[in-house]
Design a protein around this motif. Structure first.
Motif, mmCIF file in Angstrom:
data_model
loop_
_atom_site.group_PDB
_atom_site.id
_atom_site.type_symbol
_atom_site.label_atom_id
_atom_site.label_comp_id
_atom_site.label_asym_id
_atom_site.label_seq_id
_atom_site.Cartn_x
_atom_site.Cartn_y
_atom_site.Cartn_z
ATOM 1 N N UNK A 1 54.523 34.389 39.919
ATOM 2 C CA UNK A 1 54.231 35.459 38.972
ATOM 3 C C UNK A 1 53.734 36.733 39.631
ATOM 4 N N UNK A 2 53.535 36.702 40.937
ATOM 5 C CA UNK A 2 53.051 37.885 41.650
ATOM 6 C C UNK A 2 54.193 38.842 41.948
ATOM 7 N N UNK A 3 53.914 40.137 41.878
ATOM 8 C CA UNK A 3 54.893 41.107 42.372
ATOM 9 C C UNK A 3 54.986 40.872 43.872
ATOM 10 N N UNK A 4 56.183 40.913 44.423
ATOM 11 C CA UNK A 4 56.368 40.661 45.854
ATOM 12 C C UNK A 4 55.740 39.333 46.261
ATOM 13 N N UNK A 5 56.053 38.284 45.514
ATOM 14 C CA UNK A 5 55.477 36.968 45.759
ATOM 15 C C UNK A 5 55.817 36.455 47.156
ATOM 16 N N UNK B 1 48.409 48.035 59.293
ATOM 17 C CA UNK B 1 47.216 47.304 58.855
ATOM 18 C C UNK B 1 47.599 46.194 57.884
ATOM 19 N N UNK B 2 46.803 45.167 57.810
ATOM 20 C CA UNK B 2 47.036 44.116 56.818
ATOM 21 C C UNK B 2 45.812 44.023 55.922
ATOM 22 N N UNK B 3 46.046 43.648 54.695
ATOM 23 C CA UNK B 3 45.002 43.595 53.683
ATOM 24 C C UNK B 3 45.040 42.245 52.979
ATOM 25 N N UNK B 4 43.907 41.841 52.441
ATOM 26 C CA UNK B 4 43.799 40.532 51.801
ATOM 27 C C UNK B 4 44.346 40.505 50.377
ATOM 28 N N UNK B 5 44.630 41.663 49.810
ATOM 29 C CA UNK B 5 45.227 41.711 48.466
ATOM 30 C C UNK B 5 46.101 42.953 48.355
ATOM 31 N N UNK B 6 47.002 42.930 47.399
ATOM 32 C CA UNK B 6 47.857 44.093 47.190
ATOM 33 C C UNK B 6 47.019 45.276 46.721
ATOM 34 N N UNK C 1 53.643 48.339 41.130
ATOM 35 C CA UNK C 1 54.374 47.236 41.738
ATOM 36 C C UNK C 1 53.664 45.906 41.669
ATOM 37 N N UNK C 2 52.436 45.901 41.183
ATOM 38 C CA UNK C 2 51.666 44.667 41.071
ATOM 39 C C UNK C 2 52.043 43.917 39.806
ATOM 40 N N UNK C 3 52.056 42.575 39.881
ATOM 41 C CA UNK C 3 52.172 41.783 38.653
ATOM 42 C C UNK C 3 50.897 42.061 37.866
ATOM 43 N N UNK C 4 51.008 42.237 36.582
ATOM 44 C CA UNK C 4 49.850 42.557 35.747
ATOM 45 C C UNK C 4 49.118 43.783 36.280
ATOM 46 N N UNK C 5 49.879 44.829 36.509
ATOM 47 C CA UNK C 5 49.331 46.068 37.055
ATOM 48 C C UNK C 5 48.250 46.641 36.142
ATOM 49 N N UNK D 1 38.782 46.049 40.214
ATOM 50 C CA UNK D 1 39.893 45.169 39.850
ATOM 51 C C UNK D 1 39.381 43.767 39.605
ATOM 52 N N UNK D 2 39.756 43.200 38.486
ATOM 53 C CA UNK D 2 39.341 41.837 38.143
ATOM 54 C C UNK D 2 40.586 41.020 37.774
ATOM 55 N N UNK D 3 40.610 39.773 38.204
ATOM 56 C CA UNK D 3 41.663 38.825 37.839
ATOM 57 C C UNK D 3 41.016 37.614 37.195
ATOM 58 N N UNK D 4 41.742 36.943 36.351
ATOM 59 C CA UNK D 4 41.236 35.735 35.727
ATOM 60 C C UNK D 4 42.383 34.748 35.578
ATOM 61 N N UNK D 5 42.079 33.440 35.577
ATOM 62 C CA UNK D 5 43.130 32.439 35.434
ATOM 63 C C UNK D 5 43.682 32.430 34.005
#
Length: 101
Positions: free
Chosen positions: A13-17, A52-57, A76-80, A91-95
């Motif tokens: 379900x992630x953009x660019x999974x 550089x690399x990052x831990x989240x989009x 470009x993010x899923x659930x932008x 930014x907050x995410x929840x299950x």
């Protein structure tokens, strides 16, 4: 929230999974797409030498495209988010407990 999920539905379900489900959250990395015009650029899953690399989009978008007025990276993010956050802490995410495991 879904460490034993074998279907990969959460990652799909992630953009660019990622092509395979990572074994730990710390395994997921994103890097900026410097090959695309700044206003159209997003962040891509994985790592690339010299970038550089990052831990989240979201962290990648904030760190790599702070002045992007188009919002393309966040779009470009899923659930932008409806508006580009000004800081990663915004930014907050929840299950999604309403969907089968």
């Amino acid at each position: 929230s879904y460490p034993d999920q074998t279907s990969g539905a959460c990652f799909a379900g992630m953009a660019n999974a990622p092509s395979a489900a990572p074994s730990a959250l710390s395994d997921i990395k994103y890097y900026p797409d410097y090959d695309t015009d700044y206003e159209d650029a997003t962040c891509l899953p994985g790592t690339m030498d010299g970038r550089p690399s990052f831990s989240s989009m979201a962290a990648c978008c904030i760190g790599s495209y702070p002045d992007q007025t188009s919002g393309a990276c966040f779009a470009g993010m899923a659930n932008a988010p409806s508006a580009a956050p000004s800081a990663l802490s915004d930014i907050k995410y929840y299950p999604d407990y309403d969907t089968d495991y």
